[in-house]
Design an enzyme around this catalytic site. Structure first.
Site, PDB file in Angstrom:
ATOM      1  CG  HIS A 192      12.727  17.997 -32.343  1.00  0.00           C
ATOM      2  ND1 HIS A 192      13.632  17.587 -31.395  1.00  0.00           N
ATOM      3  CD2 HIS A 192      11.605  18.368 -31.675  1.00  0.00           C
ATOM      4  CE1 HIS A 192      13.083  17.721 -30.194  1.00  0.00           C
ATOM      5  NE2 HIS A 192      11.872  18.197 -30.333  1.00  0.00           N
ATOM      6  CD  GLU A 434      10.789  17.944 -21.546  1.00  0.00           C
ATOM      7  OE1 GLU A 434      10.569  17.369 -22.608  1.00  0.00           O
ATOM      8  OE2 GLU A 434      11.044  19.166 -21.481  1.00  0.00           O
ATOM      9  CG  ASP A 458      13.171  15.214 -24.240  1.00  0.00           C
ATOM     10  OD1 ASP A 458      14.041  14.629 -24.912  1.00  0.00           O
ATOM     11  OD2 ASP A 458      12.812  16.382 -24.463  1.00  0.00           O
ATOM     12  CB  CYS A 505       2.618  17.916 -25.181  1.00  0.00           C
ATOM     13  SG  CYS A 505       4.137  18.225 -24.285  1.00  0.00           S
TER      14      CYS A 505
END
Ligand code: PEP
Ligand code: MG
Length: 582
Positions: A192, A434, A458, A505
């Site tokens: 992240h 995911e 993921d 996404c």
């Protein structure tokens, strides 16, 4: 001049001076002796470093309270308490006196004992406080050494941040005006922290192994976020070459900017929706400036970070309403709290786990803490009348979770109806796909929702068993692995059969070559960091839908990820050579 190679995670080139945030061994000090008459001076030095650290922390706390709000500043009150720990202070004093050692050494030995003791404690909450103690200890050490350091929040000059690691919350606190790039020893492409570097549009290279030890404060550096190269102490010729490259990068960005108001449409008129991912509402101007048609992923968990309490329903409502209003009538997909993995919240007493990415997180946590979950759902519902909001649940692994989440949503709706609080009765609900199990049952899940959004970050980590933040195995993290393409195709096919729309996404959608593949597989929406939108739009506008379908079906015939990657990039280069000009 020295050149290091790492993992490029955010494009662009930056040339500037290093600011070392923290290196892994900032607490390792070699033992030296002092004369007995130097003891009082060392004691005073240690006291002064405590006073200085205290006033720095007060300053930061005040600034955060002013800029972001009191609730975020409270975290530093806990830091301040550590400075009052008399046992720690007395231990350092006696070590200086009894062993004739300088304050740095005495402090390093005592504090390491503390780290060790905390790590052994069988209380997860206390164990986690080690991070706070390390933060304060690092400041004390820097003050003792007289190292010039600035917090990332109030920088005066432009800097390149160099660190062993950066947590998403540290990245969130960076002064975006002055941090022009960053480089870290560890980290992977879809950590992240890397994702945030992209949304902040600052070049970044991670996984450099020893950069925090090789560089000193103030060293001149070049960060090449396109290739993953870092040059320390570059010669004038290299600076010149990179300077030219930086200018070309800016030229390309300016050129692509002209596409802003044009649709993401293939040469034969097939339209795709290009939207943006955000972590914070203050990214919205950049989202609009890059021509996004909406927001496909609002990572709402960042709202819960860097604070010691949980946001109340009203506070969340105001934030979501603000986002909905700024984007209206464009759509905004709010993802419900996806904590865990590499995203930790200081406000929640969540134990450390052996496998945080596979642990008690995201929807699993929300279904166990319905109080927190429902407050968020109510806030989203209430905000939904101010724009075009949709919501989606992260980490769905089976249909029961999805049904339970929808059940809580129904309860929230019922409560609002009873209280006569308006909300969008037709708000769309989606599931993130995911986890491989979700892909395989996507035909079943499709009956429970209005859309799917594939979280490739993921999905890749769980399907290929590759930790997304571990730089040692980053070479195995392959978005083009044939298994990943098959999983995506399977999900898209099931969404089509059920007549629901489907987007991607994860970071894969922001790569123009991958975007062509996804277009060919039939995706309806791609959501990405705002800066990536123009290049992806350029690629889509350079092919026919039929061409993209051919690219996708040829790609699925290859046997390795490397072949697929090379094939897709060659196809992209053939249609948009300008994106590749060196
Ligand atoms: C993903 O997993 O692809 C995703 C978009 O969510 P995050 O990166 O926040 O886990
Ligand atoms: Mg995810």
């Amino acid at each position: 001049m020295e050149t290091l190679h790492g993992i490029p995670v955010s494009p662009g080139v930056a040339i500037g001076k290093a600011l070392i945030l923290h290196s892994e061994d900032s607490f390792i000090v070699s033992k030296t002796e002092i004369r007995p008459d130097e003891i009082p001076k060392e004691i005073v030095r240690f006291e002064e470093s405590l006073t200085k650290t205290r006033s720095e922390l007060f300053g930061i706390r005040k600034k955060i309270a002013q800029d972001i709000g009191h609730e975020h500043s409270d975290i530093f009150s806990a830091h301040l308490l550590i400075l009052e720990d008399r046992t720690l202070i007395e231990d350092v004093f006696s070590k200086i006196k009894n062993e004739n050692v300088p304050a740095e050494y005495a402090f390093s030995v005592v504090i390491q004992r503390y780290f060790h003791a905390f790590a052994q404690i069988d209380d997860e909450y206390l164990k986690e406080r080690v991070a706070d103690i390390k933060d304060v200890a690092r400041r004390i050490m820097q003050n003792l050494r007289g190292e010039k350091k600035d917090s990332l929040m109030h920088l005066k000059d432009e800097v390149i941040v160099v660190s062993h690691d950066l947590s998403p919350s540290e990245t969130a606190m960076m002064d975006r005006e002055h941090v022009i790039a960053f480089a870290t020893d560890i980290g992977g492409p879809t950590s992240h922290t890397a994702i945030m570097a992209r949304s902040m549009e600052i070049p970044a290279v991670v996984g450099l192994d020893r950069i925090s030890k090789e560089v000193s404060n103030g060293d001149m550096m070049i960060i090449d976020g396109n290739r993953g190269i870092v040059v320390i102490d570059p010669d004038p010729l290299t600076i010149d070459r990179y300077g030219r490259e930086e200018r070309r990068f800016v030229e390309l960005v300016t050129e692509l900017d002209k596409l802003k108001t044009l649709p993401a449409e293939t040469l034969d008129g097939y339209k795709l929706q290009l939207v943006a991912n955000i972590e914070f509402p203050d990214e919205i101007p950049s989202v609009i400036a890059h021509g996004a048609e909406g927001i496909g992923l609002y990572r709402s968990e960042y709202f819960y970070m860097n604070r010691t309490d949980l946001p109340l329903e009203q506070e969340q409502f105001e934030a979501y309403r603000n986002v909905a209003e700024q984007l209206a009538p464009k759509p905004v997909v709010i993802r419900t709290l996806d904590l865990g993995g590499d995203k930790f919240l200081s406000s929640l007493d969540i134990p450390q786990e052996m496998n945080p990415f596979m642990g008690w997180r995201a929807i699993r946590f929300c279904l166990a803490r319905v109080d927190i979950f429902k407050a968020q759902l109510r806030a989203i519902l209430r905000a939904s009348v101010y724009g075009n909001l949709k919501l989606m649940y992260p980490m769905i692994s089976n249909v029961v979770e999805l049904r339970q989440a929808n059940q809580v949503l129904e309860e929230a709706k019922k409560e609002l109806r009873e209280a006569k609080i308006p909300f969008d009765e037709k708000i769309q609900v989606g599931a993130m796909i995911e986890i491989p199990s979700a892909v395989l049952i996507s035909d079943i899940l499709a009956h429970e929702v209005e859309f799917f959004s594939i979280g490739t970050n993921d999905l890749i980590q769980y399907s290929l068993a590759v930790d997304r933040v571990n730089e040692k195995i980053a070479y195995l993290y392959e978005p083009t692995h044939p298994a990943i393409l098959r999983l995506i195709r399977h999900t898209i096919d099931n969404a089509k059969k059920a007549k629901i729309w489907i987007g991607v996404c994860g970071e894969m959608g922001g790569d123009p070559a991958m975007a062509l593949l996804l277009l060919g597989l039939g995706i309806n929406q791609l959501s990405m960091s705002a800066f990536a939108l123009p290049k992806v739009k350029r690629a889509i506008r350079a092919v026919t839908f039929k061409q993209a379908q051919e690219i996708a079906s040829r790609a699925l015939e290859f046997t390795t990820g490397e072949e697929i990657k090379r094939f897709a990039e060659a196809k992209l280069k053939a249609v948009t050579p300008e994106l590749f000009e060196e």
